[in-house]
Design a protein around this motif. Structure first.
Motif, short mmCIF file in Angstrom:
data_model
loop_
_atom_site.label_atom_id
_atom_site.label_comp_id
_atom_site.label_asym_id
_atom_site.label_seq_id
_atom_site.Cartn_x
_atom_site.Cartn_y
_atom_site.Cartn_z
N LYS A 283 0.87 -1.16 0.00
CA LYS A 283 0.00 0.00 0.00
C LYS A 283 0.91 1.22 0.00
N VAL A 342 1.81 4.03 10.80
CA VAL A 342 0.69 3.18 11.24
C VAL A 342 -0.46 3.28 10.23
N ALA A 343 -0.71 4.49 9.71
CA ALA A 343 -1.78 4.66 8.71
C ALA A 343 -1.45 3.93 7.42
N MET A 345 0.09 1.07 7.31
CA MET A 345 -0.23 -0.34 7.56
C MET A 345 -1.74 -0.57 7.55
N TRP A 346 -2.48 0.45 7.96
CA TRP A 346 -3.92 0.32 8.13
C TRP A 346 -4.58 -0.07 6.81
N ARG A 347 -5.32 -1.18 6.84
CA ARG A 347 -6.02 -1.73 5.67
C ARG A 347 -5.06 -2.08 4.53
N GLY A 348 -3.83 -2.39 4.87
CA GLY A 348 -2.92 -2.93 3.88
C GLY A 348 -3.09 -4.45 3.82
N ALA A 349 -2.18 -5.11 3.10
CA ALA A 349 -2.16 -6.58 3.10
C ALA A 349 -0.74 -6.99 3.47
N SER B 65 -4.09 -3.68 13.26
CA SER B 65 -3.82 -3.73 11.83
C SER B 65 -2.95 -4.95 11.49
N HIS B 69 -5.05 -6.97 9.10
CA HIS B 69 -4.75 -6.58 7.72
C HIS B 69 -3.51 -7.29 7.23
N LYS B 71 -1.82 -10.31 4.63
CA LYS B 71 -2.06 -10.93 3.33
C LYS B 71 -2.60 -12.34 3.50
N VAL B 75 -6.85 -10.44 2.47
CA VAL B 75 -7.39 -9.09 2.25
C VAL B 75 -6.72 -8.43 1.05
#
Lengths: 531, 377
Positions: A283, A342-343, A345-349, B65, B69, B71, B75
């Motif tokens: 991301k 941190v943001a 990482m947030w909603r990353g994979a 996270s 969140h 892999k 996701v």
């Protein structure tokens, strides 16, 4: 490129001509940024172990109360030279090595802008550190006044190793300044067409700003050591009240260098973490522009906070308040960086290969070091913390689990690009977990002994500190041994291993991942196209 | 597995073995015994809790996270990469928190730096490696030296309860009074620190710093030098005894009388001669207390740092120079002037000792009168 040839044979010969020389001469005469980067990194690793060995001596002496292994004068030499080696010999050259390897590849340049100066800036370093290390064998030993060499302990009250110390620091300073000039000139002139400033990777940005800090403050350090030299040998009285000088003036000059210096050792780390987190979170980095502005603000503020190292020297209350407020302000841009990571990482994979593990550990542990830094900024509380193990804990959290962990993360991240082989992931995870656990056993209890009142730089201590010091020493030995795993891993990775692709990491972005692994001896001889 | 557990157990017993000789250690900063030290402690805890709260929030989000969140959970990564609103928020919010921290810190700091209207003033002078206390309103001054026996440091004797935190003559202050400290140094920078008072002030040579305390409860309070000051930096503790006003008055009157008597006695002794045995005995005691830290108990010094006295030209031949350097020190070196630190007979004894110990057999005998003569030419 003036002749156009279609003869494959002639082309091969052309390549051969520009390939590396053979044997020792390749390394002595090299002007290639990759060779010089490698030299810097290996030099830093060597110094890391030499400085580490000194830390082991310190921890062995402090394992139990009483004097067992070394006498106090030698103990002071160990704390002094450990500090000097780790700052100037390990952390700074490691970052310069990374800059050499990566900046040209990241901005699409064929090499550093000033390759011969590059060669020289590396090759004077071994001399600087030989002088420093050999001074330990002088009559009376080497420098024993702490890496901060406060006058008059370093002037009137030191032995003649001081002269060697001064010359050695001068050479280190010259090397750093040349390295910094090279970074600035390269970034300003050799960016590929289309690589605007706000498209540069953050590692390039952070190094760009670091280089300015280096040019601003290394001459100040040179001034400080020169004044120490003339006070000691040529009858001046810069720091001697009897001749109209002031010993506290020394501390003002030293920390005017010293505080930007600590950011010199952490800004490139921010750049590394900002490269690694997006890759393994798959991301883009959150808040690229604010990262750049935060780095610049930290750099500017670093010139306004030096006297927070000197709250107990007896400053006017107005000055104490000014430096307290400025120091607290640094928490704002530093906070922005942590929030941005941190943001990201947030909603990353996310996946958790060794570089990511070191980067995550960096974020948590560096932030802990940041918290203790904020506590130290509060002047009234600093009167209690100052010169205790609480400070030792603080700066080892930001320098070991901060700077060193980021360098480890960088080494794992780009090792496949450098060697063409993937490193051994299992061995790397072992190295990470052993380091993570032992480093916290080593440094976390230092907060407690510091708060309980143990001063730093003492070879022996009161009995209530005994249990914790034994624990700290065990952590220290374990951390030292864990680093041998890293050496083993690097040697293995250079010798062989799974072939690395050009991209190496699934989510990696940046020009260095567009060229093959290992990176060819010459890369981007024609500039790449930046969209 | 068995091997690891064995290792763990032996490590544990190993650590416990240490505990037997060590005291309990507090895990936090002391609250101290003064109003100021209590304020400092409160400030410390306030900031600590704020940091903890921020840490829990930031690391909480981060670990949430990390857990969700990833892999391996299949996701797909989002692609957002900026938000002016959020970024402004997390720039502004810390500023507010910092201002909230700065207000109490400023108040405490201003109180700490107000040294006006003191009841008692004491001049504290650091030197390698001892403290000197001088009561500005009374004729009382003395040196305060580490009292821990050398054998304990060298692990030849069991360490006492206050190992490295005990002195021969502690500083005595009255309770309930504002005591002002003037802090300076004779040689390098030292730092006078008593955690229970939250007082830590650097002793800078050639300059005088100020600090103050007001202790409410009688007691013994211990601290250490906090600024690296050379070889024996770890061996110059601070001990302060707080006595209530009446006890303090009594103590200081006794002390002033004793010091005046000692001075008168010294003048009388000038006409008397001590035997060589007496001089050697007193000389050895003085040498071990004041000289051995640098010149070493065997007189060999530390080559390149502190000169040897054994077999040295000065100790064997040049008597006037020998007396002069002990009395006045040598500028530009670590050699201190001992004229003010030692009595005439102690100086006479130590010079005699140095000229006859460790095979320096000169046979010279120096008397207090000789020292007095050298002092007033």
């Amino acid at each position: 490129m003036s002749t156009v040839t279609t003869d494959p044979h002639a082309h091969a010969e052309h390549d051969h001509h520009h390939g590396p020389a053979k044997g020792l001469k390749r390394w002595l005469y090299t002007t290639n940024h990759k060779d010089i980067g490698t030299l810097y990194l290996l030099f830093a690793l060597t110094m890391f172990f030499i400085g580490g060995a000194m830390a082991m001596v310190i921890r062995a002496e402090l394992f139990q109360p009483g004097l067992q292994i070394v006498e106090p004068n030698f103990f002071n030499q160990m704390t002094t030279v450990h500090g000097l080696i780790m700052v100037f010999g390990a952390v700074m050259p490691a970052f310069t090595g990374l800059a050499n390897w990566l900046i040209p590849m990241m901005i699409g340049a064929p090499d550093m802008a000033l390759p011969r100066m590059n060669n020289w800036s590396f090759w004077i370093l071994p001399f600087a550190f030989s002088i420093l290390l050999l001074s330990l064998f002088m009559e009376g030993g080497g420098p024993s006044f702490g890496w901060t060499f406060y006058a008059p302990l370093s002037t009137t009250y030191s032995n003649d190793s001081t002269a060697l110390f001064v010359f050695s620091v001068h050479i280190m300073g010259i090397s750093s300044i040349m390295g910094a000039i090279n970074v600035i000139v390269t970034i300003m002139n050799l960016r590929a067409p289309g690589m605007t400033y706000m498209k540069m990777p953050l590692f390039v940005w952070t190094w760009f700003i670091t280089a300015y800090l280096l040019i601003a403050v290394m001459p100040v350090l040179a001034g400080a050591v020169t004044m120490v030299l003339t006070d000691k040998y040529f009858g001046t009285s810069f720091f001697d009240a009897a001749g109209g000088g002031d010993p506290v003036l020394f501390q003002h000059i030293f920390w005017f260098f010293g505080h930007p210096e600590v950011y010199i050792m952490i800004l490139p780390a921010f750049g590394i973490i900002s490269a690694i987190v997006p890759t393994f979170a798959r991301k883009p980095l959150f808040g690229y522009a604010s990262m750049v502005y935060a780095t610049a603000s930290i750099a500017l503020l670093s010139f306004l906070v030096w006297a927070h190292h000197m709250f107990t020297t007896g400053m006017p209350v107005f000055a104490e308040l000014f430096f307290m407020y400025c120091t607290m302000l640094i928490a704002v841009p530093t906070g922005v960086k942590v929030f941005n990571w941190v943001a990201t990482m947030w909603r990353g994979a996310m996946t958790f290969e060794v570089p990511m593990m070191f980067a995550l550990a960096f974020i948590v542990l560096f932030t802990i070091g940041g918290f203790s830094g904020l506590m130290l900024a509060i002047t009234p509380a600093d009167f209690q913390y100052h010169d205790t193990y609480f400070v030792v804990a603080h700066f080892h959290y930001v320098l070991v689990t901060g700077a060193i962990f980021s360098i480890m993360a960088a080494a794992y991240y780009w090792l496949p690009k450098w060697t063409g082989h993937m490193y051994d992931e299992t061995l790397g995870q072992w190295h990470f977990w052993c380091s993570l656990i032992s480093v916290n056993v080593l440094f976390f209890p230092m907060h407690f002994v510091g708060l309980a009142g143990m001063p730093r730089r003492i070879p022996d201590y009161a009995l209530q500190f005994a249990d914790f010091n034994a624990l700290i020493s065990i952590g220290g030995f374990a951390f030292g041994l864990s680093q041998l795993l890293f050496v083993w891993l690097v040697v293995k990775c250079i010798k062989g291993g799974e072939k690395a692709t050009a991209e190496v990491w699934e989510g990696a972005e940046g020009l260095e991942w567009t060229i093959p692994s290992p990176a060819p001896y010459h890369s981007f001889t024609t500039p790449p196209e930046i969209k | 597995m068995a091997k690891t557990s064995y290792l763990c157990w032996s490590l544990l017993t190993f650590l416990l073995a240490f505990s037997t000789q060590s005291a309990e250690m507090p895990l936090n900063m002391t609250q101290g015994v003064t109003e100021i030290s209590q304020q400092v402690y409160d400030l410390h805890m306030k900031i600590f809790y704020i940091c903890c709260a921020i840490g829990v929030a930031v690391f909480g989000v981060m670990f949430w996270s990390i857990i969700h969140h990833r892999k391996s959970k299949g996701v797909a990564p989002a692609q957002f990469h900026e938000s002016t609103k959020v970024e402004l928020l997390w720039t502004a919010l810390p500023v507010v928190i910092l201002i909230l921290m700065a207000i109490p810190a400023t108040q405490t700091l201003i109180a700490m730096e107000d040294t006006s209207e003191a009841d008692v003033t004491i001049l504290i002078t650091g030197s390698q490696w001892k403290w000197h206390y001088k009561y500005m309103d009374h004729k009382v001054e003395y040196y305060s030296l580490l009292a821990t026996p050398r054998k304990q440091i060298d692990n030849k004797l069991k360490k006492g309860e206050n190992y490295l935190l005990e002195v021969d003559r502690p500083l005595v202050i009255p309770t309930g009074k504002k005591v002002r400290f003037l802090v300076t140094s004779d040689d390098v920078i030292h730092s006078w620190w008593v955690p229970a008072f939250a007082v830590k002030k650097d002793a800078n040579p050639g300059f005088i710093n100020e600090a103050w305390t007001k202790v409410d409860h009688p007691g013994v309070y211990r601290g250490q030098c906090a600024e690296l000051c050379g070889k024996d930096h770890g061996f110059m503790p601070v001990v302060v005894i707080a006595k209530d006003q009446a006890d303090f008055e009594q103590w200081i009157a006794q002390e002033a009388a004793a010091q005046a008597a000692a001075k008168a006695e010294e003048q009388k002794l000038l006409s008397m001669n001590m035997s060589k045995e007496e001089l050697m005995a007193l000389g050895e005691k003085t040498y071990m207390g004041y000289c051995a830290a640098c010149h070493q108990p065997n007189g060999a010094g530390i080559p390149g740092v502190f000169p040897a006295l054994k077999g040295s030209k000065m100790a064997l031949e040049d008597l006037p120079a020998h007396i002069d350097i002990v009395l006045n020190g040598k500028t530009g070196t670590a050699m201190q002037a001992f004229a003010k630190q030692l009595t005439l007979s102690e100086i006479a004894a130590v010079v005699t000792y140095e000229r006859n110990a460790w095979d320096n057999n000169t046979g010279d005998v120096v008397q207090a009168a000789d020292i007095a003569k050298a002092q007033k030419p």
